[in-house]
Write a protein that holds these residues in place. Structure first.
Motif, PDB file in Angstrom:
ATOM      1  N   ASP B 387       0.836  -1.272  -0.094  1.00 45.87           N
ATOM      2  CA  ASP B 387       0.117  -0.099   0.006  1.00 45.87           C
ATOM      3  C   ASP B 387       0.865   1.330  -0.001  1.00 45.87           C
ATOM      4  OD1 ASP B 387      -2.327  -1.392   0.230  1.00 45.87           O
ATOM      5  OD2 ASP B 387      -2.265  -1.881   2.154  1.00 45.87           O
ATOM      6  N   ALA B 388       2.083   1.096   0.450  1.00 47.83           N
ATOM      7  CA  ALA B 388       2.817   2.384   0.555  1.00 47.83           C
ATOM      8  C   ALA B 388       3.212   2.913  -0.714  1.00 47.83           C
ATOM      9  CB  ALA B 388       4.254   2.170   1.093  1.00 47.83           C
ATOM     10  N   PHE B 389       3.057   1.947  -1.884  1.00 52.12           N
ATOM     11  CA  PHE B 389       3.307   2.596  -3.052  1.00 52.12           C
ATOM     12  C   PHE B 389       2.483   3.596  -3.623  1.00 52.12           C
ATOM     13  CE2 PHE B 389       2.948   1.788  -7.908  1.00 52.12           C
ATOM     14  CZ  PHE B 389       4.343   2.533  -8.234  1.00 52.12           C
ATOM     15  N   LYS B 390       0.996   3.351  -3.151  1.00 57.36           N
ATOM     16  CA  LYS B 390      -0.012   4.357  -3.614  1.00 57.36           C
ATOM     17  C   LYS B 390       0.229   5.813  -2.767  1.00 57.36           C
ATOM     18  CE  LYS B 390      -3.037   1.476  -2.069  1.00 57.36           C
ATOM     19  NZ  LYS B 390      -4.311   0.583  -1.523  1.00 57.36           N
ATOM     20  N   PHE B 391       1.114   5.834  -1.924  1.00 58.60           N
ATOM     21  CA  PHE B 391       1.306   6.967  -1.117  1.00 58.60           C
ATOM     22  C   PHE B 391       2.640   7.870  -1.866  1.00 58.60           C
ATOM     23  CE2 PHE B 391       2.120   9.281   3.085  1.00 58.60           C
ATOM     24  CZ  PHE B 391       1.671  10.254   2.676  1.00 58.60           C
ATOM     25  N   TRP B 392       3.341   6.676  -2.056  1.00 54.64           N
ATOM     26  CA  TRP B 392       4.951   7.324  -2.617  1.00 54.64           C
ATOM     27  C   TRP B 392       4.698   7.980  -3.885  1.00 54.64           C
ATOM     28  CZ3 TRP B 392       7.697   5.476  -6.865  1.00 54.64           C
ATOM     29  CH2 TRP B 392       9.104   5.828  -6.866  1.00 54.64           C
ATOM     30  N   LEU B 393       3.788   7.252  -4.937  1.00 53.73           N
ATOM     31  CA  LEU B 393       3.819   7.767  -6.356  1.00 53.73           C
ATOM     32  C   LEU B 393       3.316   9.323  -6.358  1.00 53.73           C
ATOM     33  CD1 LEU B 393       4.688   6.724  -9.361  1.00 53.73           C
ATOM     34  CD2 LEU B 393       2.156   6.487  -9.365  1.00 53.73           C
ATOM     35  N   MET B 394       2.270   9.363  -5.346  1.00 52.02           N
ATOM     36  CA  MET B 394       1.396  10.727  -5.376  1.00 52.02           C
ATOM     37  C   MET B 394       2.480  11.579  -4.497  1.00 52.02           C
ATOM     38  SD  MET B 394      -1.550  10.149  -2.315  1.00 52.02           S
ATOM     39  CE  MET B 394      -1.664  12.077  -2.233  1.00 52.02           C
ATOM     40  N   TRP B 395       3.202  11.301  -3.587  1.00 47.91           N
ATOM     41  CA  TRP B 395       3.915  12.256  -3.003  1.00 47.91           C
ATOM     42  C   TRP B 395       5.223  12.819  -3.755  1.00 47.91           C
ATOM     43  CZ3 TRP B 395       5.195  10.935   3.088  1.00 47.91           C
ATOM     44  CH2 TRP B 395       5.723  12.309   3.489  1.00 47.91           C
ATOM     45  N   LYS B 396       5.744  11.764  -4.591  1.00 50.26           N
ATOM     46  CA  LYS B 396       6.576  11.948  -5.730  1.00 50.26           C
ATOM     47  C   LYS B 396       6.047  13.236  -6.636  1.00 50.26           C
ATOM     48  CE  LYS B 396      10.826   9.833  -5.524  1.00 50.26           C
ATOM     49  NZ  LYS B 396      11.908  10.588  -5.653  1.00 50.26           N
ATOM     50  N   ALA B 397       4.779  13.013  -7.379  1.00 53.25           N
ATOM     51  CA  ALA B 397       4.266  13.723  -8.046  1.00 53.25           C
ATOM     52  C   ALA B 397       3.899  15.258  -7.708  1.00 53.25           C
ATOM     53  CB  ALA B 397       3.058  13.035  -8.561  1.00 53.25           C
ATOM     54  N   LEU B 398       3.397  15.045  -6.222  1.00 59.28           N
ATOM     55  CA  LEU B 398       2.924  16.607  -5.753  1.00 59.28           C
ATOM     56  C   LEU B 398       3.905  17.265  -4.977  1.00 59.28           C
ATOM     57  CD1 LEU B 398      -0.815  15.257  -4.687  1.00 59.28           C
ATOM     58  CD2 LEU B 398       0.134  16.585  -6.550  1.00 59.28           C
ATOM     59  N   GLY B 399       4.692  16.402  -4.366  1.00 58.64           N
ATOM     60  CA  GLY B 399       5.851  16.866  -3.224  1.00 58.64           C
ATOM     61  C   GLY B 399       5.311  17.219  -2.010  1.00 58.64           C
ATOM     62  N   SER B 400       6.081  17.503  -1.231  1.00 56.67           N
ATOM     63  CA  SER B 400       5.353  17.649   0.459  1.00 56.67           C
ATOM     64  C   SER B 400       4.676  19.139   0.312  1.00 56.67           C
ATOM     65  CB  SER B 400       6.581  17.750   1.195  1.00 56.67           C
ATOM     66  OG  SER B 400       7.273  16.689   1.319  1.00 56.67           O
ATOM     67  N   LYS B 401       5.227  19.834  -0.530  1.00 55.03           N
ATOM     68  CA  LYS B 401       4.443  21.307  -0.534  1.00 55.03           C
ATOM     69  C   LYS B 401       2.914  21.290  -0.939  1.00 55.03           C
ATOM     70  CE  LYS B 401       8.338  24.466  -1.423  1.00 55.03           C
ATOM     71  NZ  LYS B 401       8.963  25.253  -2.300  1.00 55.03           N
ATOM     72  N   GLU B 402       2.820  20.498  -2.183  1.00 55.97           N
ATOM     73  CA  GLU B 402       1.378  20.406  -2.428  1.00 55.97           C
ATOM     74  C   GLU B 402       0.454  19.873  -1.682  1.00 55.97           C
ATOM     75  OE1 GLU B 402       0.994  20.809  -6.492  1.00 55.97           O
ATOM     76  OE2 GLU B 402      -0.739  19.599  -6.620  1.00 55.97           O
ATOM     77  N   LEU B 403       1.183  18.546  -0.903  1.00 52.74           N
ATOM     78  CA  LEU B 403       0.297  18.085   0.307  1.00 52.74           C
ATOM     79  C   LEU B 403       0.135  18.918   1.397  1.00 52.74           C
ATOM     80  CD1 LEU B 403       2.297  14.211   0.498  1.00 52.74           C
ATOM     81  CD2 LEU B 403       0.079  15.028  -0.703  1.00 52.74           C
ATOM     82  N   GLU B 404       0.985  19.795   1.594  1.00 49.62           N
ATOM     83  CA  GLU B 404       0.756  20.945   2.664  1.00 49.62           C
ATOM     84  C   GLU B 404      -0.439  21.794   2.274  1.00 49.62           C
ATOM     85  OE1 GLU B 404       4.150  23.099   3.723  1.00 49.62           O
ATOM     86  OE2 GLU B 404       3.442  23.900   5.631  1.00 49.62           O
ATOM     87  N   GLN B 405      -0.388  22.076   0.971  1.00 49.97           N
ATOM     88  CA  GLN B 405      -1.465  23.178   0.712  1.00 49.97           C
ATOM     89  C   GLN B 405      -2.714  22.630   0.771  1.00 49.97           C
ATOM     90  OE1 GLN B 405       0.254  24.024  -3.264  1.00 49.97           O
ATOM     91  NE2 GLN B 405       1.402  25.815  -2.374  1.00 49.97           N
ATOM     92  N   ARG B 406      -2.599  21.187   0.450  1.00 49.31           N
ATOM     93  CA  ARG B 406      -4.200  20.514   0.426  1.00 49.31           C
ATOM     94  C   ARG B 406      -4.646  20.388   1.696  1.00 49.31           C
ATOM     95  NH1 ARG B 406      -3.806  15.244  -3.529  1.00 49.31           N
ATOM     96  NH2 ARG B 406      -3.663  16.397  -5.626  1.00 49.31           N
ATOM     97  N   VAL B 407      -3.755  20.216   2.881  1.00 45.38           N
ATOM     98  CA  VAL B 407      -4.227  20.087   4.159  1.00 45.38           C
ATOM     99  C   VAL B 407      -4.572  21.413   4.651  1.00 45.38           C
ATOM    100  CG1 VAL B 407      -3.279  19.621   6.466  1.00 45.38           C
ATOM    101  CG2 VAL B 407      -2.813  18.231   4.714  1.00 45.38           C
ATOM    102  N   ASP B 408      -3.774  22.584   4.420  1.00 46.40           N
ATOM    103  CA  ASP B 408      -4.179  23.925   4.783  1.00 46.40           C
ATOM    104  C   ASP B 408      -5.535  24.370   4.089  1.00 46.40           C
ATOM    105  OD1 ASP B 408      -1.946  24.148   6.101  1.00 46.40           O
ATOM    106  OD2 ASP B 408      -0.808  25.309   4.801  1.00 46.40           O
ATOM    107  N   ARG B 409      -5.823  23.912   2.962  1.00 49.84           N
ATOM    108  CA  ARG B 409      -7.031  24.285   2.150  1.00 49.84           C
ATOM    109  C   ARG B 409      -8.217  23.645   2.925  1.00 49.84           C
ATOM    110  NH1 ARG B 409      -9.875  23.045  -2.087  1.00 49.84           N
ATOM    111  NH2 ARG B 409     -10.835  24.609  -3.413  1.00 49.84           N
TER     112      ARG B 409
END
Lengths: 519, 519
Positions: B387-409
């Protein structure tokens, strides 16, 4: 800007881009420095990326992965592969082009478990219907706990469990649940048997009752031991009955148990052991269980498929007398991983009583539909994947008849391979296969004329690991090996997939000889 | 013959059909009435079926499912839906055309959890990168136990766990494992804490030690209770600390425990409770745990995402002092279901010692590579999905920054919705949101002028179920409701997906008013 095919960041003025007339009228809203008008992710814009990735998956992960002319694996050591994959997660994201390359690489360096020359585990092969079903699940992201969130998959699970119970021979109903692995199914069984024996354990715990013990045959899967540890029973309270003494359960029960003040509550019988593919005699064990009032669980995770065959179901004779059965359609029946059923004969709601926690936020009783369809409170999980759908769709496509033919063919193929092993110089069969496991030694020419001795077997013990290393590095096939009791390392071939032919069996023996001849 | 696009049954003379020159030379072989020459399933022949099904998935399960103009669900009662789906499994299979119709129907009648108006659970929305990763997994059928079978996914899991530990603040390493659900992660924690407290339990079971008890706050997830039942601890040995008394753990520990001869071994703190989205004060609980030498587990399955945000991570202040953390990237971070990490601060191999069963058929020690990469013996499962692969690929694509923006939003969006609830007549906020849960009552006009009384709240209690029924039957949106303690049924909005905008928030409130105005 990053080469992303979509993800336009915050379109404040969405009127020109958003076809929804309601949205167009809204003024921009700013909260905590975040603009909240309009979505920041538009899945329609991801269409090109999804289409291209699906093309890659079809080409590389489906067609190429199953092509007998391709490698089963491209071996790299962990250290080298880390370099090749560049796994680090960073602040900045990557372009879609790069992500598609990563998809290709992940597929390329992965072992092709669907390849016709993959014989390493108790599953293998590609089942297109089941694969498509699993894609549907992944796209829809359903979770099984309430009917309202997963109506289709709730009913599908119910239908599959019904049919599997029918195959087992429980004519008057029963219960069951799909869950995340055969090990978990066995844990469900141990916990359910314990609850059946003593319902107070759920509230009061094991410290309030006498020491509970369970019986299992020596050849059982290691998950029985894991279950005993996890469930607080303790691995030493798993009484292991030697396989060659399996008819003397009764004596064991009398001697071992009375002596030590322990209370037995269940027996685990195995239908299709992991290494040898052997079947415990269920009828005889059932007699003992009935006499001593013990819960009988049959771990048929691997061997359950034989129930689909009129010719071979005798191996599980008496299975209808079990209180519970674990059966993984993801093994010989080739449903996509994971697809594991835990089936229960009880019709009084024992499973629900044992597992329920009645979470009021999820299992509200004032819903507008029949909440008996909310299966989540039977589960030890909360979110649970609808794995039954992966079996249901392929069963619908193939029908029971074709499933039966596949099972019969796997048996015949195992028989063929065993015959070949016996015919060929340098190969030695461990035992006649009962099921689809064919276990044998390869003895290189240098060892063939040596007398049968401990020294010889120590040498034979070292052959399989080297042959395995060579086949991995060549990528020509994958076959497992292991020691077993006092037996030196031997190969275990597992035959499952209809993508496999007797030519592949011949190839495996030829290839082992090619790879190990100089040892 | 059945309209199947491939599956030609047993081609005895395969020479003209099979391009493999080795196979063409082989004479036919018959074993137990089964011809064994040539594969009976050719995946290449399934290409048309796979392509067509992928088209359907893209159109119906991806594009249409996420289109705000489409329904979230097409409601049918279980009885009606059974008729519509024709679920029975039979001897004969069905044509591919029929199977493709079944795929369309399964999608059509399923709830669209990826739809922008689905707010019913702690997960929502479509994440294309993660979805593609999960398709790759489904096609390749990998299982995580040994490096040799899953080289890529073994390393990917290691990389993701490392990064998550870094985010938690464990700078010097640690351990962890992805597994099948947050409930299981919590069970891992309880068992690991117990093993840490008393390693003998693994072998001897709970009957050999004093009564063990654990502490948790009242608002914890029901899986803590399920864990206590499953693990043999007993639900009554879960000592529930009332939420409004959460600062007096110490007193509880002294009074409750000493009085009854029980031995406490762990405290569960919740970061992001299921209903209210509240956070236990981790620092204060950590102080108590350190003083009393108790294992501190933080259930951050839902709230862990806040750690990605510089602005909001203070909610989990002190989380680095925990001994273990459960964190589900499949919730707010939108990885495909399921994606659940259990993270451990220990660096001495405690996880491995606690869970190992050393199955010799799987974890051979004479392999040719570094077997410390074989992670399977840390797991309570045997087969385990990567299951980690499903998180890894999106993290690679989005970067921590975009994950952060999504959470803030998501935080900002929840704040906006709470403000709107307070502004609007007929809506009443339960509490200011700490996280992305917004809980509120809807009070129809007929009840607005009544005095605050038990009778009024009994009437309000009946509003949400009716509004829920109407929204389901209309298919316009899905929002959960529940009672909570002594609080009458209220709506719980969960805000996650970047596909959602503030217009959707407005829509939800408007729609509740439209649906419930006459009550």
């Amino acid at each position: 800007s990053k080469g992303r095919l979509w993800v336009g960041h915050q379109r404040v003025n969405s009127s020109s881009e958003n076809p929804d007339p309601v949205k167009a009228k809204c003024p921009p809203v700013l909260v905590d420095d975040v603009y909240l008008n309009g979505p920041t992710l538009d899945v329609n814009g991801a269409e090109d990326f999804i289409r291209e990735s699906m093309r890659i998956i079809t080409e590389d992960a489906v067609k190429k992965a199953t092509d007998v002319r391709e490698k089963v694996c491209e071996w790299h050591s962990p250290e080298d592969l880390k370099e090749l994959l560049d796994l680090q997660l960073t602040d900045e994201g990557e372009s879609d082009t790069r992500i598609l390359e990563r998809c290709r690489d992940a597929i390329r360096y992965s072992v092709k478990t669907t390849h016709p020359r993959f014989f390493n585990q108790l599953y293998a092969g590609m089942e297109p219907y089941s694969m498509v079903a699993s894609f549907i699940i992944e796209a829809l992201k359903p979770s099984l706990y309430t009917y309202e969130v997963s109506p289709v998959f709730t009913l599908v699970e119910d239908a599959v469990l019904r049919k599997m119970r029918e195959v087992i021979g429980w004519k008057e109903g029963g219960d069951g649940i799909f869950n995340a692995g055969g090990s978990l199914s066995n844990m469900y069984a141990v916990n359910l048997a314990r609850y059946h024996h003593c319902p107070d354990v759920k509230e009061l715990g094991l410290s309030a009752v006498p020491r509970l013990v369970l019986f299992t045959s020596q050849e059982c899967h290691y998950s029985i031991s894991k279950a005993a540890a996890f469930l607080g029973i303790g691995t030493k309270n798993v009484y292991v009955v030697p396989s060659d003494n399996r008819y003397i359960f009764t004596e064991w029960l009398n001697v071992r148990v009375c002596d030590q003040g322990a209370v037995p509550f269940m027996v685990n019988a195995t239908a299709g052991t992991t290494v040898l593919g052997a079947f415990d005699p269920i009828e005889e064990i059932a007699d003992i269980c009935e006499k001593h009032n013990l819960w009988l669980h049959v771990d048929a995770c691997w061997g359950g498929a034989a129930l689909m065959s009129a010719k071979h179901k005798h191996l599980l004779k008496g299975v209808h007398r079990a209180n519970s059965v674990a059966w993984n359609p993801h093994k010989m029946l080739m449903a996509c991983l994971q697809c594991c059923a835990f089936l229960v004969r009880d019709k009084t709601g024992l499973l629900q009583r044992c597992y329920s926690a009645r979470a009021s936020y999820l299992f509200q009783q004032d819903k507008f539909y029949d909440v008996s369809y909310d299966t989540g409170d039977k589960s030890v999980q909360c979110s649970r994947k609808p794995d039954a759908f992966k079996f249901w769709l392929m069963w619908k496509a193939l029908g029971s008849k074709e499933l039966e033919q596949r099972v019969d063919r796997a048996f015949a193929m195992a028989k063929y391979l065993a015959q070949e092993v016996k015919k060929r110089e340098g190969f030695r069969l461990l035992m006649e296969p009962e099921y689809a496991n064919v276990c044998f030694w390869y003895i290189p020419p240098s060892l063939r004329d040596l007398p049968d001795s401990t020294e010889l077997w120590e040498k034979i013990h070292k052959v399989a690991p080297v042959v395995k290393e060579r086949m991995m590095k060549k990528g020509s096939m994958m076959v497992g090996y292991q020691p077993h009791g006092d037996k030196a390392n031997f190969f275990r071939m597992i035959i499952i997939s209809p993508q496999v032919s007797r030519q592949d069996m011949d190839f495996v023996l030829d290839e082992i000889d090619r790879l190990g001849r100089d040892l």
